[in-house]
Motif scaffolding. Structure first.
Motif, PDB file in Angstrom:
ATOM      1  N   GLY A 228      34.283  57.100  43.465  1.00  0.00           N
ATOM      2  CA  GLY A 228      33.629  55.692  43.595  1.00  0.00           C
ATOM      3  C   GLY A 228      34.676  54.709  42.895  1.00  0.00           C
ATOM      4  N   ALA A 229      35.671  54.824  42.213  1.00  0.00           N
ATOM      5  CA  ALA A 229      36.374  53.728  41.631  1.00  0.00           C
ATOM      6  C   ALA A 229      37.877  54.276  41.477  1.00  0.00           C
ATOM      7  CB  ALA A 229      35.763  53.478  39.989  1.00  0.00           C
ATOM      8  N   ILE A 230      38.713  53.338  41.658  1.00  0.00           N
ATOM      9  CA  ILE A 230      40.187  53.713  41.462  1.00  0.00           C
ATOM     10  C   ILE A 230      40.919  52.389  40.941  1.00  0.00           C
ATOM     11  CG2 ILE A 230      42.370  53.939  42.679  1.00  0.00           C
ATOM     12  CD1 ILE A 230      40.800  54.914  45.283  1.00  0.00           C
ATOM     13  N   GLN A 231      41.353  52.856  39.507  1.00  0.00           N
ATOM     14  CA  GLN A 231      42.108  52.045  38.852  1.00  0.00           C
ATOM     15  C   GLN A 231      43.822  51.802  39.310  1.00  0.00           C
ATOM     16  OE1 GLN A 231      43.765  52.463  34.523  1.00  0.00           O
ATOM     17  NE2 GLN A 231      41.559  51.351  34.433  1.00  0.00           N
ATOM     18  N   MET A 232      44.216  50.979  40.088  1.00  0.00           N
ATOM     19  CA  MET A 232      45.556  50.756  40.783  1.00  0.00           C
ATOM     20  C   MET A 232      46.798  50.503  40.012  1.00  0.00           C
ATOM     21  SD  MET A 232      44.239  49.417  44.564  1.00  0.00           S
ATOM     22  CE  MET A 232      43.846  47.941  44.054  1.00  0.00           C
ATOM     23  N   VAL A 233      46.603  49.437  39.316  1.00  0.00           N
ATOM     24  CA  VAL A 233      47.599  48.581  38.870  1.00  0.00           C
ATOM     25  C   VAL A 233      47.201  48.090  37.542  1.00  0.00           C
ATOM     26  CG1 VAL A 233      48.582  48.168  41.173  1.00  0.00           C
ATOM     27  CG2 VAL A 233      47.016  46.613  39.858  1.00  0.00           C
ATOM     28  N   SER A 234      48.546  47.677  36.848  1.00  0.00           N
ATOM     29  CA  SER A 234      48.377  47.008  35.554  1.00  0.00           C
ATOM     30  C   SER A 234      49.012  45.541  35.870  1.00  0.00           C
ATOM     31  CB  SER A 234      49.435  47.490  34.379  1.00  0.00           C
ATOM     32  OG  SER A 234      49.025  48.881  33.944  1.00  0.00           O
TER      33      SER A 234
ATOM     34  N   SER B  54      40.320  48.603  40.781  1.00  0.00           N
ATOM     35  CA  SER B  54      40.503  47.732  39.493  1.00  0.00           C
ATOM     36  C   SER B  54      41.901  48.209  39.032  1.00  0.00           C
ATOM     37  CB  SER B  54      39.503  48.358  38.444  1.00  0.00           C
ATOM     38  OG  SER B  54      40.073  49.667  38.143  1.00  0.00           O
ATOM     39  N   GLY B  55      42.369  47.118  38.120  1.00  0.00           N
ATOM     40  CA  GLY B  55      43.470  47.032  37.311  1.00  0.00           C
ATOM     41  C   GLY B  55      43.145  46.761  36.043  1.00  0.00           C
ATOM     42  N   ILE B  56      44.240  46.856  35.261  1.00  0.00           N
ATOM     43  CA  ILE B  56      44.236  46.825  33.833  1.00  0.00           C
ATOM     44  C   ILE B  56      44.960  45.393  33.407  1.00  0.00           C
ATOM     45  CG2 ILE B  56      43.608  48.979  33.057  1.00  0.00           C
ATOM     46  CD1 ILE B  56      46.189  49.026  31.520  1.00  0.00           C
ATOM     47  N   TYR B  57      44.430  44.672  32.326  1.00  0.00           N
ATOM     48  CA  TYR B  57      45.371  43.517  31.791  1.00  0.00           C
ATOM     49  C   TYR B  57      45.246  43.733  30.283  1.00  0.00           C
ATOM     50  CZ  TYR B  57      40.494  42.190  33.198  1.00  0.00           C
ATOM     51  OH  TYR B  57      39.286  42.163  33.093  1.00  0.00           O
ATOM     52  N   LEU B  58      46.323  43.127  29.661  1.00  0.00           N
ATOM     53  CA  LEU B  58      46.138  43.080  28.296  1.00  0.00           C
ATOM     54  C   LEU B  58      45.952  41.728  27.582  1.00  0.00           C
ATOM     55  CD1 LEU B  58      48.873  45.921  27.650  1.00  0.00           C
ATOM     56  CD2 LEU B  58      46.414  46.198  27.725  1.00  0.00           C
ATOM     57  N   ASN B  59      46.228  40.644  28.410  1.00  0.00           N
ATOM     58  CA  ASN B  59      46.092  39.454  27.964  1.00  0.00           C
ATOM     59  C   ASN B  59      45.488  38.449  29.139  1.00  0.00           C
ATOM     60  OD1 ASN B  59      48.132  38.798  29.651  1.00  0.00           O
ATOM     61  ND2 ASN B  59      49.826  39.119  28.069  1.00  0.00           N
ATOM     62  N   ASP B  60      45.389  37.114  28.683  1.00  0.00           N
ATOM     63  CA  ASP B  60      44.698  36.394  29.608  1.00  0.00           C
ATOM     64  C   ASP B  60      45.454  35.853  30.765  1.00  0.00           C
ATOM     65  OD1 ASP B  60      46.599  35.160  27.654  1.00  0.00           O
ATOM     66  OD2 ASP B  60      45.649  33.235  27.749  1.00  0.00           O
ATOM     67  N   ALA B  61      46.785  36.122  30.474  1.00  0.00           N
ATOM     68  CA  ALA B  61      47.689  36.009  31.764  1.00  0.00           C
ATOM     69  C   ALA B  61      47.667  37.149  32.985  1.00  0.00           C
ATOM     70  CB  ALA B  61      49.242  35.703  31.293  1.00  0.00           C
ATOM     71  N   GLY B  62      47.326  38.090  32.255  1.00  0.00           N
ATOM     72  CA  GLY B  62      47.253  39.368  33.099  1.00  0.00           C
ATOM     73  C   GLY B  62      45.691  39.122  33.673  1.00  0.00           C
TER      74      GLY B  62
ATOM     75  N   LYS C 220      44.385  36.460  34.755  1.00  0.00           N
ATOM     76  CA  LYS C 220      44.306  35.462  35.724  1.00  0.00           C
ATOM     77  C   LYS C 220      44.942  36.233  36.725  1.00  0.00           C
ATOM     78  CE  LYS C 220      44.400  31.575  32.712  1.00  0.00           C
ATOM     79  NZ  LYS C 220      45.487  30.757  31.792  1.00  0.00           N
ATOM     80  N   ARG C 221      46.049  36.911  36.678  1.00  0.00           N
ATOM     81  CA  ARG C 221      46.624  37.661  37.861  1.00  0.00           C
ATOM     82  C   ARG C 221      45.625  38.341  38.731  1.00  0.00           C
ATOM     83  NH1 ARG C 221      51.713  40.564  35.844  1.00  0.00           N
ATOM     84  NH2 ARG C 221      51.819  41.282  38.038  1.00  0.00           N
ATOM     85  N   ALA C 222      44.795  39.242  37.876  1.00  0.00           N
ATOM     86  CA  ALA C 222      43.904  40.189  38.576  1.00  0.00           C
ATOM     87  C   ALA C 222      42.705  39.537  39.211  1.00  0.00           C
ATOM     88  CB  ALA C 222      43.311  41.071  37.427  1.00  0.00           C
ATOM     89  N   MET C 223      42.529  38.298  38.944  1.00  0.00           N
ATOM     90  CA  MET C 223      41.471  37.480  39.522  1.00  0.00           C
ATOM     91  C   MET C 223      41.937  37.058  40.582  1.00  0.00           C
ATOM     92  SD  MET C 223      39.732  35.285  36.376  1.00  0.00           S
ATOM     93  CE  MET C 223      38.201  35.866  35.498  1.00  0.00           C
ATOM     94  N   GLN C 224      43.288  36.721  41.016  1.00  0.00           N
ATOM     95  CA  GLN C 224      43.750  36.241  42.004  1.00  0.00           C
ATOM     96  C   GLN C 224      44.274  37.325  43.066  1.00  0.00           C
ATOM     97  OE1 GLN C 224      46.595  33.600  40.666  1.00  0.00           O
ATOM     98  NE2 GLN C 224      45.025  31.966  39.745  1.00  0.00           N
ATOM     99  N   ALA C 225      44.177  38.517  42.609  1.00  0.00           N
ATOM    100  CA  ALA C 225      44.751  39.701  43.553  1.00  0.00           C
ATOM    101  C   ALA C 225      43.994  39.988  44.468  1.00  0.00           C
ATOM    102  CB  ALA C 225      45.191  41.029  42.831  1.00  0.00           C
ATOM    103  N   GLY C 226      42.644  39.389  44.700  1.00  0.00           N
ATOM    104  CA  GLY C 226      41.862  39.748  45.922  1.00  0.00           C
ATOM    105  C   GLY C 226      40.915  40.856  45.645  1.00  0.00           C
ATOM    106  N   VAL C 227      41.749  41.972  45.972  1.00  0.00           N
ATOM    107  CA  VAL C 227      40.680  43.210  46.388  1.00  0.00           C
ATOM    108  C   VAL C 227      40.228  43.723  44.721  1.00  0.00           C
ATOM    109  CG1 VAL C 227      42.926  44.797  45.910  1.00  0.00           C
ATOM    110  CG2 VAL C 227      40.759  45.407  47.454  1.00  0.00           C
ATOM    111  N   ILE C 228      40.810  43.307  43.678  1.00  0.00           N
ATOM    112  CA  ILE C 228      40.505  43.721  42.291  1.00  0.00           C
ATOM    113  C   ILE C 228      39.050  43.162  41.949  1.00  0.00           C
ATOM    114  CG2 ILE C 228      40.991  43.566  40.106  1.00  0.00           C
ATOM    115  CD1 ILE C 228      43.073  45.431  41.196  1.00  0.00           C
ATOM    116  N   GLU C 229      38.281  44.100  41.402  1.00  0.00           N
ATOM    117  CA  GLU C 229      36.832  44.077  41.026  1.00  0.00           C
ATOM    118  C   GLU C 229      36.778  43.574  39.791  1.00  0.00           C
ATOM    119  OE1 GLU C 229      33.786  45.781  43.005  1.00  0.00           O
ATOM    120  OE2 GLU C 229      32.489  45.790  41.295  1.00  0.00           O
ATOM    121  N   ILE C 230      36.612  42.490  39.066  1.00  0.00           N
ATOM    122  CA  ILE C 230      36.776  42.173  37.735  1.00  0.00           C
ATOM    123  C   ILE C 230      35.403  42.607  37.019  1.00  0.00           C
ATOM    124  CG2 ILE C 230      37.129  40.462  35.865  1.00  0.00           C
ATOM    125  CD1 ILE C 230      39.610  40.665  37.609  1.00  0.00           C
TER     126      ILE C 230
END
Lengths: 313, 313
Positions: free
Chosen positions: A47-53, A82-90, A92-102
């Motif tokens: 049901g869920a795939i964590q794809m990238v950092s 989904s993808g992981i991020y460790l800070n606000d910059a990450g 922001k990138r995740a939010m713009q990556a399109g397919v990633i559900e935040i």
């Protein structure tokens, strides 16, 4: 508690595995291979795939193609990517990556020593960072519902982590979240947990927050991951991160012998044996594990891909 | 039940491992290497070592040096050295091997299909054979106190084995033993057990024979062995066969990827984490696992030998 009727797995192999396998040779796992694996995993019923950092391409060059991977996969309806991020910059990138559900997740690390190595922040600095991340969620109207504690059971640099600290940190995250946390994930980042630690931790979290869902992210570094899953199932835990083939690993051990995340197909097999639904086709997942093994080019820890087994259909 | 205070391990790596590793190349593991490993294991604090098989040198040439191994080791006081045998001829050899302690054990196989392959006997023929073996024990004044059921949970040729058959076979062994059985070992020869099967089987044996000790011999073929050990500990089981490094394997898989017995040092580690005494020095056992890996010449399944781990002292 009794065994759950159904378990939800988040497949983290593409993120954890490709991040680990790419250490020292960032392009060894090609973007095309990552996409091939993710698309195959999406067809297993997971049901869920964590794809990238979404992390610094300078520090983690093997994840520099995060956006490229997101753009190249063939999204499948009903799957949370989904993808992981460790800070606000990450974030922001995740939010713009399109397919990633935040998912509105905040995260602390229970070991300051590991936090300094992994995020280059002390806990005090992390409080500030999680506040920034929370502000970004709020600005985007994303409810903050998930907490995450890394190194929740032990740390190769600090030793065992006291459960009281984990509970304190969850309370701090809850405060930053404005009380909205509905689930908390305990990550055994370096494989320090044992079955009784798992049961005690799950029990204490529930005693303090009776409605909190507890999820687990387990590494098999010290060989107890599948026993830890069973212990968690006995406590009714129904949310786990797992990695196909047992991908991933500990950067403190050589690639060949390193133990990664608890293996997806082994957890699926355990659940099937115990009569617990996972939605995942075991045989399709075993095929993905073989694909992952071909991609990384060395044997993966999974027992189920390396023997001529009679598995349930 | 609660966790046992103390667990007794029988180290079966020398027998299972060398038997498996020698398939197709019977002298690959030299007698000297076997002796070196056995003597090193004897210094770890383990209480019992299963060293060899007294079986047909024609069918199992890699165990043709059983007597030579027995003659060459340096016996250590307080250690029970044992060997296995599948028929009366093997028992006679074991009785004459000097260092071998004969335990008065009778054995059935819960799968006729596996029995035909492993012992070349049907169950009916095995009843006769166990009678012969019992007569030899009686003639030597050895009390018949142990029962053993192989393939007790499942079989690659027959599938799952009904628990009722296992109970019936224990009753038959008890009858041949004249009611003297005090312990029964359930062997998951092909790795079919899961944690709930373990708990059910242990419970049913105890319900029928309240004073019977239950021992377990577990294989990790399907990745659940350490979870099965934890489940058994929850039922108070305190007797396990284990193999250093995870030696051993399934003849139906290639050597490289085969999963052997549950790994000694991993069980020792689990027990230490749970506060259960084993008498074994974990670090010494990990060193033995490294020795075993050097002897067999390929990576063994043990997680604890392949990572730079912070283990308890």
């Amino acid at each position: 508690m009794s065994l759950p009727k159904r378990v939800n797995l988040v497949e983290v192999g593409p993120r954890e595995g490709c991040q680990f396998e790419g250490i020292g040779d960032p392009t060894r796992i090609t973007t095309a291979s990552k996409v091939q694996l993710i698309d195959a995993l999406a067809a297993t019923g997971v049901g869920a795939i964590q794809m990238v950092s979404f992390v610094s391409p300078r520090q983690v060059p093997q994840m520099a193609d995060a956006e490229a991977v997101c753009a190249a996969i063939t999204p499948r309806a009903g799957i949370v990517y989904s993808g992981i991020y460790l800070n606000d910059a990450g974030l922001k990138r995740a939010m713009q990556a399109g397919v990633i559900e935040i998912s509105g997740k905040l995260s602390f690390t229970a070991s300051d020593a590991f936090s300094m190595r992994n995020q280059r922040r002390t806990h005090a600095e992390d409080v500030v960072m999680q506040g920034k991340i929370a502000a970004l969620y709020r600005a985007a109207n994303i409810a903050i519902t998930h907490g995450n504690i890394m190194a929740a059971f032990g740390c190769n640099f600090e030793g065992e982590i006291p459960l009281s600290r984990v509970l304190d940190y969850i309370a701090e995250l809850q405060s930053i979240a404005g009380g909205g946390l509905k689930s908390v994930s305990l990550a055994d980042t370096m494989g320090w947990a044992d079955p009784e630690m798992i049961r005690r931790a799950v029990g204490e979290v529930r005693t303090r927050w009776p409605d909190m869902r507890v999820a687990l992210h387990l590494h098999d570094t010290r060989a107890l991951a599948i026993a830890n899953v069973y212990a968690a199932l006995l406590e009714g835990v129904s949310d786990f991160d797992t990695a196909v083939g047992g991908l991933g690993g500990c950067p403190f051990a050589g690639i060949q012998g390193a133990a990664g995340n608890v293996c997806t197909e082994e957890v699926v097999f355990l659940c099937r044996q115990l009569g617990i639904e996972t939605s995942i086709d075991l045989h399709a997942m075993v095929e993905c594990a073989r694909m992952a093994q071909d991609i990384v080019g060395h044997p993966l820890p999974s027992k189920l891909i390396n023997a001529n087994l009679d598995l349930p259909t």
